[in-house]
Design an enzyme around this catalytic site. Structure first.
Site, PDB file in Angstrom:
ATOM      1  N   LYS A  52      37.689  37.724  37.606  1.00 46.34           N
ATOM      2  CA  LYS A  52      38.432  38.825  36.965  1.00 46.34           C
ATOM      3  C   LYS A  52      38.397  38.665  35.447  1.00 46.34           C
ATOM      4  CE  LYS A  52      41.521  39.517  40.922  1.00 46.34           C
ATOM      5  NZ  LYS A  52      42.866  39.409  41.501  1.00 46.34           N
ATOM      6  N   GLN A  96      48.251  36.132  40.763  1.00 51.43           N
ATOM      7  CA  GLN A  96      47.315  35.959  41.874  1.00 51.43           C
ATOM      8  C   GLN A  96      48.055  35.465  43.122  1.00 51.43           C
ATOM      9  OE1 GLN A  96      44.232  36.972  41.807  1.00 51.43           O
ATOM     10  NE2 GLN A  96      43.569  36.198  43.779  1.00 51.43           N
ATOM     11  N   ASP A 119      48.099  45.614  39.508  1.00 51.58           N
ATOM     12  CA  ASP A 119      47.798  45.369  40.922  1.00 51.58           C
ATOM     13  C   ASP A 119      48.418  46.449  41.816  1.00 51.58           C
ATOM     14  OD1 ASP A 119      46.149  43.302  41.760  1.00 51.58           O
ATOM     15  OD2 ASP A 119      47.663  41.749  41.450  1.00 51.58           O
TER      16      ASP A 119
HETATM   17  N1  GUN Z   1      44.758  37.770  46.201  1.00 46.95           N
HETATM   18  C1  GUN Z   1      43.766  38.372  46.917  1.00 46.95           C
HETATM   19  N2  GUN Z   1      43.564  39.620  46.454  1.00 46.95           N
HETATM   20  C2  GUN Z   1      44.431  39.823  45.452  1.00 46.95           C
HETATM   21  C3  GUN Z   1      44.689  40.903  44.565  1.00 46.95           C
HETATM   22  O1  GUN Z   1      44.086  41.986  44.643  1.00 46.95           O
HETATM   23  N3  GUN Z   1      45.670  40.712  43.641  1.00 46.95           N
HETATM   24  C4  GUN Z   1      46.351  39.562  43.556  1.00 46.95           C
HETATM   25  N4  GUN Z   1      47.293  39.476  42.619  1.00 46.95           N
HETATM   26  N5  GUN Z   1      46.144  38.522  44.354  1.00 46.95           N
HETATM   27  C5  GUN Z   1      45.183  38.648  45.289  1.00 46.95           C
END
Ligand code: GUN
Length: 293
Positions: A52, A96, A119
């Site tokens: 990311k 995350q 998110d």
């Molecule tokens: N863990 C797996 N996918 C995601 C996501 O899209 N956002 C976040 N914050 N954690 C994740």
């Protein structure tokens, strides 16, 4: 059969975002800035968050990665979130998941300022999504809508069968696809672990969205001809023939189902790559919204 190519589509989207960021910078607009908090040392999560951050750099965003130790207290994490909430340079941030067991995930997600919740996990944003109001749609559902849109897959009046009722995929997808929106207006049936006569239902589907996390669950005898299949599953199966020691498998028995499909997403290279592109799109949106508020 047409492959819904998430790798290519996400590259196109990132290119579009990079062009827009260049324009913003040329017009003395603030540069979009995404922050990510990661707690602990889970390998897959670290890889994902690093991807990311790298994607931010590629499109010209600023990014901040905050790594916190596995044994941080809930209060300390909430404190970090409070700091990001009031930091005017940060347009959006994510925490995350998953978090260590001693931390209440719901409490953490609710602490994020909804205007910075790129998110789309805060209940305020989930509520807005359910009401079809402008908001941040979370990355996986947003990516699926975008793939269907860019490949002109007709959803209006179609029967969509969603397999799985997770908060992150199945539930929002069933809401979004039934809404009056460009990619929507479908008749949606949501199926889950207690659904009876599942095959009878999937055989009626024009579009099947599989998000249950069971490798190769959806077989050819469960789908009708000319179906569209979106595979959200991604399971690591041990495979000694691979350098990594594993291969990625979706919820769909790809080869046999692809033979009956009009459109289908591969795994890997389908929905997965779309998620980071959509997180960037939400961050760009957050930055522009903040500038106009
Ligand atoms: N863990 C797996 N996918 C995601 C996501 O899209 N956002 C976040 N914050 N954690 C994740």
């Amino acid at each position: 059969m047409i492959l819904l190519d998430g790798k290519k589509t996400s590259a196109d989207i990132k290119e579009e975002i990079a062009l827009e960021v260049r324009d913003l910078k040329n017009n003395d607009h603030k540069t979009p800035h995404l922050a990510a908090i990661i707690v602990g040392n889970d390998g897959a999560s670290i890889t994902y968050v690093n991807a990311k951050v790298k994607a931010c750099e590629r499109v010209g965003f600023e990014s901040t990665l905050i790594r916190l130790s596995e044994d941080i207290t809930e209060e300390e994490l909430l404190n970090e979130i409070a700091i990001l909430n009031i930091d005017n340079d940060i347009d959006g941030f994510i925490v995350q998941l998953p978090l260590p067991k001693h931390i209440d995930e719901q409490k953490v997600l609710m602490a994020v300022d909804p205007d910075k919740d790129v998110d789309g996990f805060h209940p305020t944003n989930v509520g807005k999504m359910a009401l079809n109001l402008p908001t941040f749609i979370s990355a996986t559902p947003f990516g699926i809508l975008e793939l269907l849109d860019r490949y002109n897959v007709e959803t209006s009046g179609k029967h969509v069968v969603v397999l799985g009722r997770s908060h992150i995929v199945g539930s929002p997808m069933s809401i979004l696809l039934s809404q009056k929106r460009k990619v929507g207006n479908a008749t949606v049936t949501m199926c889950h672990s207690r659904t009876k006569n599942l095959k009878e239902i999937t055989l009626q589907a024009d579009i099947i969205l599989a998000a249950i996390g069971i490798p190769e669950f959806l077989k050819a005898d469960m789908v009708k001809d000319n179906v569209t299949v979106i595979d959200v599953g991604i399971t690591r199966l041990a495979d000694p023939s691979k350098k990594s020691g594993f291969r990625l498998v979706g919820d769909v028995a790809f080869n046999e189902v692809a033979a009956k499909s009009d459109f289908i997403t591969p795994v890997p290279g389908g929905v997965g790559p779309m998620t980071i592109a959509m997180l960037l799109k939400n961050t760009l949106l957050a930055c522009k919204r903040r500038a106009n508020s």
